[in-house]
Design an enzyme around this catalytic site. Structure first.
Site, PDB file in Angstrom:
ATOM      1  N   ASP A  81       8.509  23.458   5.709  1.00 21.00           N
ATOM      2  CA  ASP A  81       7.993  23.426   4.415  1.00 21.00           C
ATOM      3  C   ASP A  81       9.010  23.412   3.209  1.00 21.00           C
ATOM      4  OD1 ASP A  81       5.863  23.203   2.445  1.00 21.00           O
ATOM      5  OD2 ASP A  81       5.687  25.325   2.500  1.00 21.00           O
ATOM      6  N   HIS A 177       2.321  26.549  -7.142  1.00 18.96           N
ATOM      7  CA  HIS A 177       2.655  27.581  -6.139  1.00 18.96           C
ATOM      8  C   HIS A 177       2.409  28.752  -7.038  1.00 18.96           C
ATOM      9  CE1 HIS A 177       5.154  24.127  -4.437  1.00 18.96           C
ATOM     10  NE2 HIS A 177       4.452  24.410  -3.371  1.00 18.96           N
ATOM     11  N   HIS A 205      -0.451  20.894  -2.213  1.00 19.79           N
ATOM     12  CA  HIS A 205       0.281  22.221  -2.138  1.00 19.79           C
ATOM     13  C   HIS A 205      -0.520  23.070  -3.171  1.00 19.79           C
ATOM     14  CE1 HIS A 205       4.281  21.314   0.074  1.00 19.79           C
ATOM     15  NE2 HIS A 205       3.658  20.412   0.012  1.00 19.79           N
ATOM     16  N   GLY A 206       0.112  24.259  -3.020  1.00 20.07           N
ATOM     17  CA  GLY A 206      -0.361  25.144  -4.063  1.00 20.07           C
ATOM     18  C   GLY A 206      -1.837  25.556  -4.012  1.00 20.07           C
ATOM     19  N   ASN A 227      -1.874  23.424   2.098  1.00 22.01           N
ATOM     20  CA  ASN A 227      -1.119  24.563   2.322  1.00 22.01           C
ATOM     21  C   ASN A 227      -1.506  25.714   1.795  1.00 22.01           C
ATOM     22  OD1 ASN A 227       0.702  22.321   3.175  1.00 22.01           O
ATOM     23  ND2 ASN A 227       2.284  22.725   1.700  1.00 22.01           N
TER      24      ASN A 227
HETATM   25 ZN   LIG Z   1       4.400  23.624  -1.547  1.00 17.18          ZN
END
Ligand SMILES: [Zn+2]
Length: 278
Positions: A81, A177, A205-206, A227
């Site tokens: 990642d 994030h 993401h996040g 994620n």
């Molecule tokens: Zn990320």
């Protein structure tokens, strides 16, 4: 069996769900992810950031997962990642990773294309999938960014995918994030537009801190991988704290770590249910 993230995500995309991707830090978080795969019999992506690999060593994480999963027939991916160099991607692949991310999102578009393509040229012939990133995903070090400006543009996504040949693409649609300070505004419409324009499975993401409803909307709009990291680390630490609150004299890690593993598993189970639409 360890297979590439792209294979899992293509299957998910065709069948209308998303693959949850869980960041692990150590043996206990690896145990939590392995136990949940044994229990639920559903594929997940197990991933590590470079800081984690510096902490425990590149080869240790695939070795732990292989050992923990030796008796389990469920497919899963081992993914780097936020990889930051071709050299690290190569070390991970040599240690058995089935998937790597190259995050060039902080670079200019042209440099992002150039360096991401170096990784795809190396990895794809080995059946290792490559995740690229375009647009900005907020994070700790960033202050109040202009969120509109950080959304991934549809035309750039098309060009990026065509020129880099990435297997999967992380997009910026308003997530960040770490821990959200205010109410996150996710541009679900933009996910839909990019999903319609490119054939490449999309990554969010996040996701720690987004509501179940928003996550479901993102999956319906075309996200195939989500994620989760921050919430797992919180569950881990809270689990240990709870064990010490119960018995301040406890000193055997095998005893108080069990509480941490169980606490992580509760979060994993909930995220798997959302991602798979259960
Ligand atoms: Zn990320």
């Amino acid at each position: 069996m360890v297979i590439s993230s792209a294979r899992l995500m293509r299957r998910a995309s065709n069948e209308g769900y998303a693959i949850p991707a869980f960041n692990i830090d150590n043996l206990e978080s690896a145990m939590a992810v392995s136990e949940i795969m044994h229990e639920m019999r559903l594929p997940v992506i197990v991933q590590m950031i470079p800081r984690t690999l510096n902490y425990g060593g590149v080869a240790i994480y695939p070795a732990m997962m292989r050992e923990l999963m030796a008796d389990c027939p469920v497919d899963y991916a081992l993914h780097l990642d936020h990889g930051n160099s071709l050299a690290l991607a190569q070390r991970c692949i040599a240690s058995g990773f089935s998937s790597v991310m190259y995050d060039g999102s902080a670079m200019s578009f042209e440099d992002n294309v150039k360096y991401t393509k170096e990784v795809t040229d190396f990895a794809l012939p080995m059946d290792v999938s490559v995740e690229g990133e375009l647009g900005t995903i907020g994070g700790k070090e960033e202050g109040d960014t202009d969120l509109e400006a950080s959304y991934t543009s549809v035309s750039e996504a098309e060009e990026f995918v065509r020129r880099t040949n990435v297997s999967t693409l992380a997009i910026g649609v308003g997530t960040a994030h770490g821990i959200y300070k205010g109410e996150p505004k996710i541009n679900v419409q933009r996910i839909k537009e990019i999903h319609e324009a490119v054939d490449t499975p999309l990554v969010l993401h996040g996701a720690s801190g987004l509501s179940d409803e928003v996550l479901r909307d993102c999956i319906a709009a075309g996200i195939s991988k989500i994620n989760f990291a921050t919430e797992l680390r919180q569950a881990y630490t809270n689990g240990i704290k709870a064990e010490f609150a119960k018995d301040p004299e406890v000193f055997d890690p095998k005893i108080y770590m069990r509480g941490a593993v169980d606490n992580i598993k509760d979060v994993l189970r909930a995220k798997i249910n959302i991602c798979y639409g259960l």
